[in-house]
Design an enzyme around this catalytic site. Sequence first.
Site, mmCIF file in Angstrom:
data_model
loop_
_atom_site.group_PDB
_atom_site.id
_atom_site.type_symbol
_atom_site.label_atom_id
_atom_site.label_comp_id
_atom_site.label_asym_id
_atom_site.label_seq_id
_atom_site.Cartn_x
_atom_site.Cartn_y
_atom_site.Cartn_z
ATOM 1 N N LYS A 138 -13.578 -0.138 -4.840
ATOM 2 C CA LYS A 138 -14.819 0.266 -4.280
ATOM 3 C C LYS A 138 -15.430 1.285 -4.771
ATOM 4 C CE LYS A 138 -12.588 0.309 0.444
ATOM 5 N NZ LYS A 138 -12.280 0.981 1.827
ATOM 6 N N HIS A 188 10.046 -26.034 5.513
ATOM 7 C CA HIS A 188 9.109 -27.544 5.520
ATOM 8 C C HIS A 188 8.572 -27.185 3.618
ATOM 9 C CE1 HIS A 188 9.234 -29.488 8.709
ATOM 10 N NE2 HIS A 188 9.246 -28.044 9.120
ATOM 11 N N GLU A 220 0.741 -1.034 -0.214
ATOM 12 C CA GLU A 220 -0.307 -0.160 0.112
ATOM 13 C C GLU A 220 0.924 1.118 0.139
ATOM 14 O OE1 GLU A 220 -4.229 -0.209 2.056
ATOM 15 O OE2 GLU A 220 -2.635 -2.031 3.199
#
Lengths: 360, 360
Positions: free
Chosen positions: B350, B256, B240
């Site tokens: 948005k 792993h 951001e």
Amino acid sequence: MEDWDEVEAVRAVDREDMLSVVASLPEQIGYWLQRREEVEAIARRLRSPIEVLVTGMGGSGAAGDLLEKLFEDEVKVPILVNKDYEPPASVRSGTLLIAISYSGNTEETLSTYLLARRRGAQAVCIASGGQLSLYAQQRGDPCFQVPGGLQPRASIGYQWTPAALLLHELRLLRSDLPTALQETVGVLRRQNEALGPQVPEAQNPAKQLARALQGKVPLIYGCYGPFTAVAKRAKNMFNENSKIQAFWDVFPELNHNTLQGWEGVSSQNASFAILLLRDPEEPPRIHQRVELSKTLFQQYAPVHEVWAPDHPSPVVRAFAVAHQLDFVSVYLAILNGMDPTPVPLIQELKRHLGDWNGHA
Amino acid sequence: MEDWDEVEAVRAVDREDMLSVVASLPEQIGYWLQRREEVEAIARRLRSPIEVLVTGMGGSGAAGDLLEKLFEDEVKVPILVNKDYEPPASVRSGTLLIAISYSGNTEETLSTYLLARRRGAQAVCIASGGQLSLYAQQRGDPCFQVPGGLQPRASIGYQWTPAALLLHELRLLRSDLPTALQETVGVLRRQNEALGPQVPEAQNPAKQLARALQGKVPLIYGCYGPFTAVAKRAKNMFNENSKIQAFWDVFPELNHNTLQGWEGVSSQNASFAILLLRDPEEPPRIHQRVELSKTLFQQYAPVHEVWAPDHPSPVVRAFAVAHQLDFVSVYLAILNGMDPTPVPLIQELKRHLGDWNGHA
């Protein structure tokens, strides 16, 4: 590799036949469907838990993620996933610990198991043998013994299914899990026919996607819920099978941060490709988010979609996508001339680490 | 940008002065230390919970991650973090829901709040206003009102501190949180003096690290526990503030899978840089893992280390590293000529999404 529709050429790279192991996923799930009496017998020995803690690393941890994300909307007690040497402080006598280690010798899992048992948690182990099986035997804890000899990441069916059936037998699930598992087996068998090495690239979407990802950094975005766990596991399959860096994220959270990271991506020296894990049942607002985000992403990177099949059970849909991506990760290894099975860097680290003295 | 030691040149890029907002973190924490009576009064209205669920997205979700990872070894009930439209099925009358939305209008948080309240959960809200404050008022739920006007990601001190102090007042923590917070304020103020824009690059490790990351894809690896949450939050700050892709991972889990992904990385078109978040208190086996892994990583990518200060409190150590990385992410934005404050892609999404109809 240009001749990967020739079986012999593929075998020359995939020397330990990871493609057949990937294709064994439905049989791994079926293995436990044929052993439901064993699960029932273990369930009868357990008290109803007030908390479920699943501990396991890597491929075994993926089983924990899939349990949490597939069942958190059904199970009325908290499901926690632990990938560390210590359990959280909430672990107590009402906790059901499910300790999963394919080898039975994963030190983080052994450590968490011992600490949780000392705090009075009930425990169930899942292992092919090793120290975890011994500990369980010594303490009288039930242990699901799974067939050994595979890479942990490639035995998700063996490791996840008994834990899921245990939740079912403990009456913690609302849904009809055994039926969903039967149908998962059927769907995965059909995927084997559509995506296996015998199907040439022109008809094989898994081979096509692997080719599209060559040279790229795959970013795997799960559309929501269970596909979080599928995205995370697929990232690990690209790491271990294809031996490349790959990353995962999930809607709607990625709309709050990751999305913004595309604006200046041209200042970065990297060639990304986005894999959207899509679900025909994604809720309407999630669907809208994924569709709108896709339009934005396409300005910055190629976007590929992997769709779950139409089916009412999220278990079927999630495992179908996981299985598709297993094929893609192995085909990408083969394209790059990498044997998908060995994990030499992980082995090298383990050699240097040496024996574990029992403490984090 | 070559003249970033000149204040005017920096201001021309950092037009809304994100650097000062980053420097306000100690005052944000101090704000709530001066309002402890308010926290105590709210704590007195609450029953002791059997489960804590923190719900919030993006920068508010980071507050949840930091609560979970800093306190899961102390709090004897499960702490769950939710970043979705629905709470898990475990939410019931004994649950304490902490709903955090800086604007008060985050639809996922509103949705989870309403569903959890309907199931009888106790709720506490944290918001600068908006719909969440209104809902809380209508239902008589306590609400911590935080000062508005900042970017949610840059107000972690305002959002996290009241929730942490609430756990303290509910007697869920063993450690002396108020003292740790006082000391955090002091450490962060000293970091402001060492890392602020007035300190030239030659003496400023945050500017130096930003320059080293230019053009790279940062991979932020937390050494364990609390640094998981710090790594995840830093990834979001790079997204951001710097407007670039960045990724996070954590020990021991990354040993792993992710580790193996380096072997074939030369087949990928990408230039990575690794940031190891180190802790003087990392447990011995973790320390050994990080050191050995570092040697392996260095064959494949530049490795940088960001060390937490020597201090007995993990709160101090975690926030010190988070604050350092805030500076780095803003300096990297400035180097790239990007205004760190606006998030145009998130705003565009948005706008396209439009009003929310109340359903996922």
